[in-house]
Design a protein around this motif. Structure first.
Motif, PDB file in Angstrom:
ATOM      1  N   ARG A   1       0.823  -1.209   0.000  1.00 24.15           N
ATOM      2  CA  ARG A   1       0.000   0.000   0.000  1.00 24.15           C
ATOM      3  C   ARG A   1       0.856   1.257   0.000  1.00 24.15           C
ATOM      4  NH1 ARG A   1      -3.625  -0.866  -2.503  1.00 24.15           N
ATOM      5  NH2 ARG A   1      -4.525   1.117  -1.832  1.00 24.15           N
ATOM      6  N   ARG A   2       2.114   1.108   0.389  1.00 25.40           N
ATOM      7  CA  ARG A   2       3.022   2.252   0.400  1.00 25.40           C
ATOM      8  C   ARG A   2       4.424   1.761   0.086  1.00 25.40           C
ATOM      9  NH1 ARG A   2       6.047   5.067   4.302  1.00 25.40           N
ATOM     10  NH2 ARG A   2       5.351   3.656   5.952  1.00 25.40           N
ATOM     11  N   LEU A   3       5.191   2.576  -0.641  1.00 27.14           N
ATOM     12  CA  LEU A   3       6.563   2.234  -0.993  1.00 27.14           C
ATOM     13  C   LEU A   3       7.519   3.292  -0.455  1.00 27.14           C
ATOM     14  CD1 LEU A   3       6.196   1.313  -4.789  1.00 27.14           C
ATOM     15  CD2 LEU A   3       6.221  -0.264  -2.853  1.00 27.14           C
ATOM     16  N   ARG A   4       8.738   2.868  -0.230  1.00 27.68           N
ATOM     17  CA  ARG A   4       9.811   3.808   0.094  1.00 27.68           C
ATOM     18  C   ARG A   4      10.984   3.509  -0.828  1.00 27.68           C
ATOM     19  NH1 ARG A   4      14.127   3.123   3.197  1.00 27.68           N
ATOM     20  NH2 ARG A   4      13.207   1.304   4.220  1.00 27.68           N
ATOM     21  N   LEU A   5      11.476   4.551  -1.488  1.00 26.64           N
ATOM     22  CA  LEU A   5      12.618   4.442  -2.392  1.00 26.64           C
ATOM     23  C   LEU A   5      13.775   5.207  -1.777  1.00 26.64           C
ATOM     24  CD1 LEU A   5      13.969   3.905  -5.217  1.00 26.64           C
ATOM     25  CD2 LEU A   5      12.931   6.058  -5.949  1.00 26.64           C
ATOM     26  N   ALA A   6      14.892   4.535  -1.550  1.00 26.60           N
ATOM     27  CA  ALA A   6      16.075   5.186  -0.977  1.00 26.60           C
ATOM     28  C   ALA A   6      17.287   4.834  -1.823  1.00 26.60           C
ATOM     29  CB  ALA A   6      16.285   4.744   0.470  1.00 26.60           C
TER      30      ALA A   6
ATOM     31  N   GLY B   1      24.769   7.048  -3.736  1.00 30.31           N
ATOM     32  CA  GLY B   1      25.697   7.097  -4.859  1.00 30.31           C
ATOM     33  C   GLY B   1      25.084   7.703  -6.102  1.00 30.31           C
ATOM     34  N   GLU B   2      25.401   7.123  -7.254  1.00 33.21           N
ATOM     35  CA  GLU B   2      25.004   7.712  -8.531  1.00 33.21           C
ATOM     36  C   GLU B   2      23.500   7.877  -8.694  1.00 33.21           C
ATOM     37  OE1 GLU B   2      26.650   7.563 -13.045  1.00 33.21           O
ATOM     38  OE2 GLU B   2      26.138   5.623 -12.160  1.00 33.21           O
ATOM     39  N   PRO B   3      22.654   6.890  -8.361  1.00 31.37           N
ATOM     40  CA  PRO B   3      21.214   7.118  -8.543  1.00 31.37           C
ATOM     41  C   PRO B   3      20.689   8.277  -7.711  1.00 31.37           C
ATOM     42  CG  PRO B   3      21.620   5.058  -7.366  1.00 31.37           C
ATOM     43  CD  PRO B   3      22.934   5.521  -7.898  1.00 31.37           C
ATOM     44  N   ALA B   4      21.242   8.490  -6.521  1.00 31.24           N
ATOM     45  CA  ALA B   4      20.818   9.629  -5.704  1.00 31.24           C
ATOM     46  C   ALA B   4      21.268  10.938  -6.336  1.00 31.24           C
ATOM     47  CB  ALA B   4      21.386   9.498  -4.292  1.00 31.24           C
ATOM     48  N   GLU B   5      22.460  10.941  -6.917  1.00 31.63           N
ATOM     49  CA  GLU B   5      22.984  12.153  -7.549  1.00 31.63           C
ATOM     50  C   GLU B   5      22.196  12.515  -8.802  1.00 31.63           C
ATOM     51  OE1 GLU B   5      26.977  11.049  -8.281  1.00 31.63           O
ATOM     52  OE2 GLU B   5      27.523  10.931  -6.150  1.00 31.63           O
ATOM     53  N   LEU B   6      21.730  11.501  -9.536  1.00 35.37           N
ATOM     54  CA  LEU B   6      21.015  11.742 -10.784  1.00 35.37           C
ATOM     55  C   LEU B   6      19.589  12.213 -10.549  1.00 35.37           C
ATOM     56  CD1 LEU B   6      22.270   8.655 -12.807  1.00 35.37           C
ATOM     57  CD2 LEU B   6      22.858  11.044 -13.224  1.00 35.37           C
ATOM     58  N   GLY B   7      19.040  11.976  -9.363  1.00 42.43           N
ATOM     59  CA  GLY B   7      17.679  12.410  -9.062  1.00 42.43           C
ATOM     60  C   GLY B   7      16.718  11.241  -9.031  1.00 42.43           C
TER      61      GLY B   7
ATOM     62  N   ARG C   1      17.313   9.097   1.093  1.00 41.17           N
ATOM     63  CA  ARG C   1      18.685   8.661   0.829  1.00 41.17           C
ATOM     64  C   ARG C   1      19.089   7.643   1.884  1.00 41.17           C
ATOM     65  NH1 ARG C   1      22.430  12.076  -2.217  1.00 41.17           N
ATOM     66  NH2 ARG C   1      21.259  13.617  -3.408  1.00 41.17           N
ATOM     67  N   ARG C   2      20.056   6.834   1.568  1.00 37.58           N
ATOM     68  CA  ARG C   2      20.551   5.857   2.522  1.00 37.58           C
ATOM     69  C   ARG C   2      22.072   5.889   2.490  1.00 37.58           C
ATOM     70  NH1 ARG C   2      19.829   0.316   2.579  1.00 37.58           N
ATOM     71  NH2 ARG C   2      22.049   0.202   3.026  1.00 37.58           N
TER      72      ARG C   2
ATOM     73  N   ARG D   1      28.790  -0.904   2.216  1.00 45.09           N
ATOM     74  CA  ARG D   1      30.222  -1.184   2.275  1.00 45.09           C
ATOM     75  C   ARG D   1      30.660  -1.923   1.009  1.00 45.09           C
ATOM     76  NH1 ARG D   1      32.134  -4.626   7.290  1.00 45.09           N
ATOM     77  NH2 ARG D   1      31.117  -2.847   8.318  1.00 45.09           N
ATOM     78  N   GLY D   2      31.601  -1.347   0.296  1.00 38.96           N
ATOM     79  CA  GLY D   2      32.149  -1.984  -0.895  1.00 38.96           C
ATOM     80  C   GLY D   2      31.355  -1.728  -2.163  1.00 38.96           C
ATOM     81  N   ILE D   3      30.127  -1.203  -2.051  1.00 36.23           N
ATOM     82  CA  ILE D   3      29.301  -0.925  -3.232  1.00 36.23           C
ATOM     83  C   ILE D   3      28.763   0.491  -3.093  1.00 36.23           C
ATOM     84  CG2 ILE D   3      27.281  -1.602  -4.584  1.00 36.23           C
ATOM     85  CD1 ILE D   3      27.655  -4.421  -3.596  1.00 36.23           C
ATOM     86  N   ALA D   4      29.173   1.363  -3.996  1.00 38.20           N
ATOM     87  CA  ALA D   4      28.847   2.781  -3.846  1.00 38.20           C
ATOM     88  C   ALA D   4      27.433   3.122  -4.288  1.00 38.20           C
ATOM     89  CB  ALA D   4      29.846   3.622  -4.643  1.00 38.20           C
ATOM     90  N   ASP D   5      26.950   2.466  -5.347  1.00 38.59           N
ATOM     91  CA  ASP D   5      25.701   2.881  -5.991  1.00 38.59           C
ATOM     92  C   ASP D   5      24.619   1.835  -5.743  1.00 38.59           C
ATOM     93  OD1 ASP D   5      27.227   5.009  -7.125  1.00 38.59           O
ATOM     94  OD2 ASP D   5      27.933   3.602  -8.654  1.00 38.59           O
ATOM     95  N   VAL D   6      23.703   2.138  -4.834  1.00 36.90           N
ATOM     96  CA  VAL D   6      22.669   1.167  -4.487  1.00 36.90           C
ATOM     97  C   VAL D   6      21.295   1.832  -4.481  1.00 36.90           C
ATOM     98  CG1 VAL D   6      24.186  -0.329  -3.149  1.00 36.90           C
ATOM     99  CG2 VAL D   6      22.990   1.562  -2.014  1.00 36.90           C
ATOM    100  N   LEU D   7      20.287   0.987  -4.599  1.00 39.11           N
ATOM    101  CA  LEU D   7      18.897   1.433  -4.599  1.00 39.11           C
ATOM    102  C   LEU D   7      18.105   0.457  -3.737  1.00 39.11           C
ATOM    103  CD1 LEU D   7      16.999   2.581  -7.761  1.00 39.11           C
ATOM    104  CD2 LEU D   7      15.949   0.911  -6.244  1.00 39.11           C
ATOM    105  N   GLU D   8      17.338   0.986  -2.793  1.00 39.48           N
ATOM    106  CA  GLU D   8      16.541   0.146  -1.904  1.00 39.48           C
ATOM    107  C   GLU D   8      15.067   0.478  -2.078  1.00 39.48           C
ATOM    108  OE1 GLU D   8      16.551  -1.200   2.765  1.00 39.48           O
ATOM    109  OE2 GLU D   8      16.806   0.931   2.311  1.00 39.48           O
ATOM    110  N   ILE D   9      14.248  -0.551  -2.154  1.00 43.04           N
ATOM    111  CA  ILE D   9      12.802  -0.367  -2.235  1.00 43.04           C
ATOM    112  C   ILE D   9      12.157  -1.193  -1.133  1.00 43.04           C
ATOM    113  CG2 ILE D   9      10.724  -0.794  -3.601  1.00 43.04           C
ATOM    114  CD1 ILE D   9      12.336  -0.116  -6.067  1.00 43.04           C
ATOM    115  N   ALA D  10      11.313  -0.531  -0.358  1.00 45.10           N
ATOM    116  CA  ALA D  10      10.583  -1.207   0.714  1.00 45.10           C
ATOM    117  C   ALA D  10       9.094  -1.053   0.466  1.00 45.10           C
ATOM    118  CB  ALA D  10      10.953  -0.620   2.071  1.00 45.10           C
ATOM    119  N   ALA D  11       8.347  -2.119   0.725  1.00 46.96           N
ATOM    120  CA  ALA D  11       6.891  -2.094   0.621  1.00 46.96           C
ATOM    121  C   ALA D  11       6.300  -2.242   2.010  1.00 46.96           C
ATOM    122  CB  ALA D  11       6.404  -3.220  -0.284  1.00 46.96           C
TER     123      ALA D  11
END
Length: 540
Positions: A343-348, A351-357, A398-399, A403-413
């Protein structure tokens, strides 16, 4: 691909659309609806009205290209609901419109239309024909976009003083074009000529009205080569009739063509039939430009000058595209693997995806969830509207970098808010520039591909579980492509996770047998499209 060119554009533009081997059709108006049924793209100018009814016939349509700036002839809401991208060509005809605006000013200053008519009537009326120079006069520009900036440059060459009102332009930027930014009231009070170059919106509709006309200096002149709806035509007619304004020059009208307009009967009004951008050079430019934009979008998803989606520069889109694909796949994984309706999502992002918008990434995530549960196709264009219809919300954040991976994307439902709210999350990244991978589910590290048929299983970490799962899959003729394992901690019986990629067709009927295995807590099948490294995201 089938491309419909409903209005005349340059031949070079038509050839650009045909070069990839696509079918380009230039139908008569009567056959447009039937031709649209199997079309992928529609190119129009201002003549063709793209209505909701017309779009209801276009089952495959992905993009509408407007060769020009205004999109008043396109039902944007209807296009957006159907996931059809609308793009235009701002700036392509800016020099032509700017020159026309100045031609209208010069025509008023020197009474050129009136003197021309007098000569054609066989008269030689030199007395009373003295005009005025533009040199030294003050020009007030309302709107300092592409056209306004072109007018400013040319007006400075004529030695005019240029004032401008535009809430979205900095004083430094205006100065580069030779204009001084001032409040609207100050511009109206000082300008000898006021020229309109702003977009039509609820805030600007009829912005030139009885009140603002009173603020203009006596004897000033008005030029409108932007949108007719910017002007209250009845109030303008009264200002001209009372001699408060000396003249007006109009290329656009609220109703086109105008019917019974009092302005057309007034000797101090110069009127042209919306031809500011109608030069051979401008039509060649916008025809080629829209053909290039439509072609790029259909070939690789590049979105330039989109009207119903935030425009993304080509270089930014090139970098963002893998993360759009990742966001859609991750959200689809979460929607299918979560043991509750989201019913609700969170996108965090980090790295690069945060910088790109994250604004467009948010739409990709919504598309991933909705495509997992709806029969209709949802994409970047209509994802927000479709989610709102169903009460699906999304928040951004943002998150920390992993460690060891700069560019990540997290999705929570999250489940509905009644009682204890449940959460299901996944963390992913792009490897090697194009390959989407999931790294964690619900905080348990487990790296696996994000494509094909995936068995996502939670179990207790005790001996024998994985062996029995493998035996069951084998007994059903299912081949294991990859098998990724993870656990929350190293203690016996801790929560564990398995992501199993399976070849071929996988039936849901296997799930009861998997769930019946002792210590298996949950098992779900997730279906994702095969990854195509060089292809655009299916969210587009």
């Amino acid at each position: 691909m089938k491309i419909i060119v409903a209005d005349r554009i340059s031949e070079h533009g038509v050839k650009l659309l045909a070069e990839p081997g696509w079918q380009v059709v230039q139908p008569a108006a009567a056959s447009l609806a039937s031709e649209l049924a199997e079309a992928d793209a529609l190119v129009v100018r201002s003549a063709t009205r793209v209505s909701d009814e017309l779009l209801s016939r276009a089952r495959r349509l992905r993009v509408i290209g407007r060769a020009g700036v205004g999109v008043d002839n396109i039902d944007l809401d209807a296009a957006t609901r159907r996931g059809i991208l609308v793009m235009n060509t701002p700036g392509g005809n800016a020099p032509s419109v700017a020159e026309h605006a100045l031609a209208l000013m010069l025509s008023m200053a020197r009474s050129i239309p009136q003197l021309n008519a007098s000569m054609h009537a066989g008269k030689w009326e030199k007395s009373g024909a003295a005009g005025a120079e533009l040199r030294g006069k003050t020009l007030g520009l309302i709107g300092l976009g592409r056209v306004g900036a072109e007018v400013a440059r040319r007006a400075r060459a004529l030695e005019m003083r240029v004032l401008a009102y535009d809430p979205y332009v900095s004083a430094e930027r205006a100065a580069e074009w030779g204009a001084e930014l001032v409040p609207l009231a100050e511009l109206l009070a000082q300008a000898d000529y006021v020229s309109l170059h702003t977009a039509l919106s609820p805030a600007t509709e009829r912005m030139i009205n009885a009140e603002t006309l009173k603020q203009m200096k006596t004897g000033a002149r008005l030029v409108n080569a932007a949108r007719g709806e910017l002007v209250d035509e009845a109030a303008l007619a009264e200002a001209l009739r009372s001699k408060h304004l000396a003249g007006a020059a109009l290329d656009v009208f609220a109703e086109e063509p105008p019917h019974n307009s009092p302005l057309l009967q007034m000797p101090n009004v110069i009127a042209t039939p919306h031809v500011g951008g109608s030069t051979a050079e401008a039509q060649e430019e916008v025809g080629v430009q829209i053909a290039q934009q439509v072609r790029e979008y259909l070939q690789d998803g590049t979105m330039r000058n989109s009207v119903n989606l935030p425009p993304i520069p080509p270089e930014q889109y090139r970098r963002l595209r893998p993360y759009l694909d990742l966001a859609e796949r991750m959200a689809s994984l979460v929607a299918q693997a979560a043991p509750f309706p989201a019913r609700r999502l969170r996108l965090a992002c980090a790295g690069e995806p945060a910088e790109l918008g994250t604004r467009v990434l948010r739409s990709a995530a919504l598309a991933g969830v909705l495509n997992a549960v709806l029969d209709e196709h949802v994409n970047l264009v209509n994802a927000t509207a479709r989610a709102a219809e169903r009460g699906l919300e999304i928040e951004e954040g943002r998150r920390p970098r992993e460690r060891g991976i700069a560019d990540v994307l997290e999705i929570a439902a999250y489940s509905a808010g009644d009682g204890k709210r449940r959460e299901f999350s996944a963390l992913g990244t792009i490897l090697y520039g194009t390959t989407p991978r999931v790294l964690q589910i619900n905080g348990i590290a487990c790296e696996a591909p994000l494509e094909g048929n995936l068995l996502v299983m939670r179990n207790r970490d005790v001996p024998g579980v994985i062996g029995r799962v493998g035996t069951l899959l084998g007994s059903q003729g299912l081949n294991i492509a990859t098998f990724a394992l993870g656990r929350r901690d190293a203690s016996l019986g801790a929560e564990a996770l398995a992501i199993v990629q399976l070849d071929g067709e996988v039936s849901e009927s296997i799930l009861p047998s998997l769930r019946a295995i002792p210590n298996v807590m949950e098992a779900r099948i997730v279906r994702l499209p095969l990854a195509a490294p060089a292809a655009a995201s299916s969210a587009v």
